[in-house]
Design a protein around this motif. Structure first.
Motif, PDB file in Angstrom:
ATOM      1  N   TYR A 218       4.122  55.106 160.799  1.00  0.00           N
ATOM      2  CA  TYR A 218       3.129  55.229 160.014  1.00  0.00           C
ATOM      3  C   TYR A 218       2.343  53.279 159.513  1.00  0.00           C
ATOM      4  CZ  TYR A 218       6.354  54.769 156.653  1.00  0.00           C
ATOM      5  OH  TYR A 218       7.928  54.729 155.656  1.00  0.00           O
TER       6      TYR A 218
ATOM      7  N   GLN B 281       0.841  48.695 149.588  1.00  0.00           N
ATOM      8  CA  GLN B 281      -0.703  48.778 149.801  1.00  0.00           C
ATOM      9  C   GLN B 281      -0.614  47.331 151.188  1.00  0.00           C
ATOM     10  OE1 GLN B 281      -2.471  46.783 146.141  1.00  0.00           O
ATOM     11  NE2 GLN B 281      -4.446  47.854 147.471  1.00  0.00           N
TER      12      GLN B 281
ATOM     13  N   LEU C  95      -1.116  48.888 154.898  1.00  0.00           N
ATOM     14  CA  LEU C  95      -2.349  49.790 155.070  1.00  0.00           C
ATOM     15  C   LEU C  95      -2.937  48.956 155.791  1.00  0.00           C
ATOM     16  CD1 LEU C  95      -3.274  51.296 151.454  1.00  0.00           C
ATOM     17  CD2 LEU C  95      -2.697  52.676 153.659  1.00  0.00           C
TER      18      LEU C  95
ATOM     19  N   ASP D 131      -1.359  48.133 158.590  1.00  0.00           N
ATOM     20  CA  ASP D 131      -1.245  47.877 159.493  1.00  0.00           C
ATOM     21  C   ASP D 131      -0.759  47.343 160.874  1.00  0.00           C
ATOM     22  OD1 ASP D 131      -0.169  50.119 161.870  1.00  0.00           O
ATOM     23  OD2 ASP D 131      -1.956  50.645 162.665  1.00  0.00           O
TER      24      ASP D 131
ATOM     25  N   GLU E 292      -4.185  52.111 166.618  1.00  0.00           N
ATOM     26  CA  GLU E 292      -3.933  52.139 164.997  1.00  0.00           C
ATOM     27  C   GLU E 292      -2.626  52.941 165.493  1.00  0.00           C
ATOM     28  OE1 GLU E 292      -6.471  53.729 162.176  1.00  0.00           O
ATOM     29  OE2 GLU E 292      -5.851  55.596 162.633  1.00  0.00           O
TER      30      GLU E 292
ATOM     31  N   HIS F 116      -0.543  56.382 160.857  1.00  0.00           N
ATOM     32  CA  HIS F 116      -1.263  55.784 159.844  1.00  0.00           C
ATOM     33  C   HIS F 116      -3.078  56.900 158.419  1.00  0.00           C
ATOM     34  CE1 HIS F 116      -2.065  51.719 158.046  1.00  0.00           C
ATOM     35  NE2 HIS F 116      -2.985  51.347 158.507  1.00  0.00           N
ATOM     36  N   ALA F 117      -3.768  56.758 159.618  1.00  0.00           N
ATOM     37  CA  ALA F 117      -4.450  57.855 159.220  1.00  0.00           C
ATOM     38  C   ALA F 117      -3.915  58.372 158.191  1.00  0.00           C
ATOM     39  CB  ALA F 117      -5.583  58.230 159.771  1.00  0.00           C
TER      40      ALA F 117
ATOM     41  N   LYS G 295      -2.718  56.615 154.917  1.00  0.00           N
ATOM     42  CA  LYS G 295      -4.166  56.209 154.871  1.00  0.00           C
ATOM     43  C   LYS G 295      -3.978  56.845 153.315  1.00  0.00           C
ATOM     44  CE  LYS G 295      -7.748  54.012 154.672  1.00  0.00           C
ATOM     45  NZ  LYS G 295      -9.109  53.790 156.083  1.00  0.00           N
ATOM     46  N   ASP G 296      -4.746  57.930 154.041  1.00  0.00           N
ATOM     47  CA  ASP G 296      -5.215  58.853 153.055  1.00  0.00           C
ATOM     48  C   ASP G 296      -4.022  59.653 152.124  1.00  0.00           C
ATOM     49  OD1 ASP G 296      -7.077  59.441 154.667  1.00  0.00           O
ATOM     50  OD2 ASP G 296      -6.409  61.204 155.706  1.00  0.00           O
TER      51      ASP G 296
ATOM     52  N   LYS H 129      -3.872  56.804 148.860  1.00  0.00           N
ATOM     53  CA  LYS H 129      -4.929  57.383 148.350  1.00  0.00           C
ATOM     54  C   LYS H 129      -4.540  57.949 147.427  1.00  0.00           C
ATOM     55  CE  LYS H 129      -9.355  55.826 146.986  1.00  0.00           C
ATOM     56  NZ  LYS H 129      -9.508  55.046 145.670  1.00  0.00           N
TER      57      LYS H 129
ATOM     58  N   ASP I  26      -6.162  51.544 147.620  1.00  0.00           N
ATOM     59  CA  ASP I  26      -7.162  51.428 149.207  1.00  0.00           C
ATOM     60  C   ASP I  26      -6.545  50.638 149.930  1.00  0.00           C
ATOM     61  OD1 ASP I  26      -9.243  53.005 148.418  1.00  0.00           O
ATOM     62  OD2 ASP I  26      -9.385  51.589 146.512  1.00  0.00           O
ATOM     63  N   PRO I  27      -6.858  50.267 151.458  1.00  0.00           N
ATOM     64  CA  PRO I  27      -6.406  49.073 152.265  1.00  0.00           C
ATOM     65  C   PRO I  27      -6.438  47.535 151.488  1.00  0.00           C
ATOM     66  CG  PRO I  27      -7.160  50.869 153.163  1.00  0.00           C
ATOM     67  CD  PRO I  27      -7.495  51.222 151.849  1.00  0.00           C
TER      68      PRO I  27
END
Length: 186
Positions: free
Chosen positions: A35, A112, A115, A117, A138, A142-143, A146-147, A150, A156-157
């Motif tokens: 991730y 943080q 994020l 990555d 990526e 990772h997505a 990130k979700d 949040k 946030d990144p």
């Protein structure tokens, strides 16, 4: 990874909420290094940081908890006031080829930074994140990470994780260096 075994390894009964949730995320939604590039929470026996010092006073205040990059650098929590409470402690990176640096004011800041990555680069004089946008791929999970960040922590990144590193260094570097030099001299 078993959270109870993780706690026992660190010698604590409670983990910072963010770290415990990160372990749960890694267990349930992703995997080690899947991730965030080069990163994964792990159970560490402190053998890697013993190359800096085997002094018990040193080892009692440094708590390795994650691989920082694919070449073997390690993230650890520094118990700056010897309280034994891991919540809110600064994060330090021990470089696989040398260099020890304060990188985050706490676990949430480190998450943080993840994020971004990109693996952290650690040398004797500096620590930094670098991403070659032309060659960047990526991380698989990772997505989802990130979700999750949040949703769980409203994080946030960051455009430039090095700014967070600089802020943490401004807060803790002088005290960390003074403490660390009693155990390790170049």
């Amino acid at each position: 990874m078993n959270i109870q075994a993780f706690k026992e390894n660190l010698g604590v009964s409670d983990l910072p909420e963010a770290l415990e949730k990160l372990i749960q995320f890694q267990n349930e939604h992703s995997g080690f290094e899947e991730y965030a590039q080069g990163f994964g929470v792990l159970i560490d026996d402190k053998s890697g940081i013993k190359s800096w010092s085997e002094d018990e006073a040193f080892l009692e205040r440094v708590h390795p908890f994650a691989q920082a990059n694919g070449s073997g650098s390690i993230y650890a929590l520094w118990d700056k006031d010897a309280s034994g409470n891991l919540d809110g402690l600064p994060v330090v990176v021990f470089g696989d080829e040398g260099g020890v640096h304060v990188v985050a004011s706490n676990i949430l800041e480190l998450m943080q930074m993840l994020l971004f990555d990109s693996e952290i680069s650690v040398d004797f004089d500096e620590v930094y994140f670098y991403k070659d946008e032309d060659d960047y791929e990526e991380s698989e999970g990772h997505a989802t990470f990130k979700d999750w960040l949040k949703k769980e922590f409203n994080l946030d990144p960051v455009e430039d994780p090095d700014t967070l590193v600089q802020e943490a260094e401004e807060k803790y570097k002088e005290n960390f260096d003074r403490w660390f030099e009693q155990y390790y001299a170049d």
